[in-house]
Design an enzyme around this catalytic site. Sequence first.
Site, mmCIF file in Angstrom:
data_model
loop_
_atom_site.group_PDB
_atom_site.id
_atom_site.type_symbol
_atom_site.label_atom_id
_atom_site.label_comp_id
_atom_site.label_asym_id
_atom_site.label_seq_id
_atom_site.Cartn_x
_atom_site.Cartn_y
_atom_site.Cartn_z
ATOM 1 N N HIS A 169 -15.828 7.741 0.668
ATOM 2 C CA HIS A 169 -15.200 6.586 1.291
ATOM 3 C C HIS A 169 -16.288 5.759 1.944
ATOM 4 C CE1 HIS A 169 -12.746 4.050 3.915
ATOM 5 N NE2 HIS A 169 -13.650 4.317 4.842
ATOM 6 N N TYR A 193 -6.256 6.068 7.119
ATOM 7 C CA TYR A 193 -5.707 5.422 5.926
ATOM 8 C C TYR A 193 -4.403 4.664 6.212
ATOM 9 C CZ TYR A 193 -9.066 7.510 2.626
ATOM 10 O OH TYR A 193 -10.201 7.835 1.910
ATOM 11 N N ASN A 231 -12.570 10.540 -6.034
ATOM 12 C CA ASN A 231 -13.687 9.603 -6.190
ATOM 13 C C ASN A 231 -14.811 9.792 -5.172
ATOM 14 O OD1 ASN A 231 -12.404 8.470 -4.021
ATOM 15 N ND2 ASN A 231 -12.025 6.480 -4.976
ATOM 16 N N GLU A 267 -13.226 2.068 12.041
ATOM 17 C CA GLU A 267 -13.469 3.435 11.553
ATOM 18 C C GLU A 267 -14.546 4.148 12.364
ATOM 19 O OE1 GLU A 267 -12.039 2.468 6.943
ATOM 20 O OE2 GLU A 267 -14.178 2.696 7.366
ATOM 21 N N LYS A 278 -16.168 13.034 0.714
ATOM 22 C CA LYS A 278 -14.812 13.583 0.634
ATOM 23 C C LYS A 278 -14.817 15.054 0.181
ATOM 24 C CE LYS A 278 -12.516 9.103 -0.343
ATOM 25 N NZ LYS A 278 -11.760 8.359 -1.393
HETATM 26 P P1 IDP Z 1 -11.817 2.343 -1.754
HETATM 27 O O1 IDP Z 1 -11.973 3.797 -1.354
HETATM 28 O O2 IDP Z 1 -12.699 1.992 -2.920
HETATM 29 O O3 IDP Z 1 -11.988 1.399 -0.591
HETATM 30 P P2 IDP Z 1 -8.943 1.821 -1.572
HETATM 31 O O4 IDP Z 1 -8.194 0.873 -2.438
HETATM 32 O O5 IDP Z 1 -9.171 1.432 -0.141
HETATM 33 O O6 IDP Z 1 -10.321 2.166 -2.305
HETATM 34 O O7 IDP Z 1 -8.145 3.206 -1.630
HETATM 35 C C1 IDP Z 1 -8.498 4.242 -0.727
HETATM 36 C C2 IDP Z 1 -8.534 5.541 -1.484
HETATM 37 O O8 IDP Z 1 -7.213 5.869 -1.901
HETATM 38 C C3 IDP Z 1 -9.356 5.536 -2.769
HETATM 39 O O9 IDP Z 1 -10.739 5.752 -2.554
HETATM 40 C C4 IDP Z 1 -8.726 6.686 -3.530
HETATM 41 O O10 IDP Z 1 -9.209 7.947 -3.027
HETATM 42 C C5 IDP Z 1 -7.266 6.546 -3.147
HETATM 43 N N1 IDP Z 1 -6.507 5.753 -4.114
HETATM 44 C C6 IDP Z 1 -6.458 4.421 -4.202
HETATM 45 N N2 IDP Z 1 -5.656 4.020 -5.205
HETATM 46 C C7 IDP Z 1 -5.185 5.162 -5.759
HETATM 47 C C8 IDP Z 1 -4.297 5.432 -6.846
HETATM 48 O O11 IDP Z 1 -3.785 4.538 -7.508
HETATM 49 N N3 IDP Z 1 -4.059 6.753 -7.105
HETATM 50 C C9 IDP Z 1 -4.615 7.769 -6.390
HETATM 51 N N4 IDP Z 1 -5.456 7.547 -5.362
HETATM 52 C C10 IDP Z 1 -5.731 6.264 -5.049
HETATM 53 MG MG MG Z 2 -10.807 1.120 1.086
#
Ligand code: IDP
Ligand code: MG
Length: 148
Positions: A115, A49, A112, A126, A9
């Site tokens: 992805h 997304y 974070n 994807e 990212k």
């Molecule tokens: P993942 O990336 O671990 O699969 P997901 O729940 O699919 O997690 O969420 C996708 C992305 O959306 C996360 O990696 C993060 O960047 C963002 N995200 C998810 N939940 C939150 C939140 O509560 N606040 C801000 N960003 C979030």
């Molecule tokens: Mg995810």
Amino acid sequence: MERTFIIIKPDAVQRGLVGEIIGRFERRGLKLSAMKFLQVDDALARQHYAVHAERPFFGGLISYITSSPVVALVMEGTNAIAVVRQTVGATKPAEAAPGTIRADFGLEIGRNLVHASDGPETAAFEIDLWFGDDLVAWPRANDAWIFE
Ligand code: IDP
Ligand code: MG
């Protein structure tokens, strides 16, 4: 053999962690099938997304992923989807296990770093969305020392 889709990212690219992150997957034994460096546009971000479209963080997520270039890649290997998720760590860096990418380099859920596809259907969707048929199948010299 299984394939999974990964995005390094914008935060990880800006912080100069591309080599470090790809290196972790390579060292684990995963094999590259596709890779590109690109600025994600709004349409691709929304398709990728789409499952989160109704979530309160969706706008911020689209801004984040389109804010600066990313590296998108496909990696292949035994149980690739699960092992990549394990190497990446839990979504919230504060809850990710030490030694995972998100724990070693991250603090906040909205920054974070990586992805990774969360299951076989998501991986297929994807990979098709980002690469279509543009994958490379190639014999790697040490395949027999990694895949039994
Ligand atoms: P993942 O990336 O671990 O699969 P997901 O729940 O699919 O997690 O969420 C996708 C992305 O959306 C996360 O990696 C993060 O960047 C963002 N995200 C998810 N939940 C939150 C939140 O509560 N606040 C801000 N960003 C979030
Ligand atoms: Mg995810």
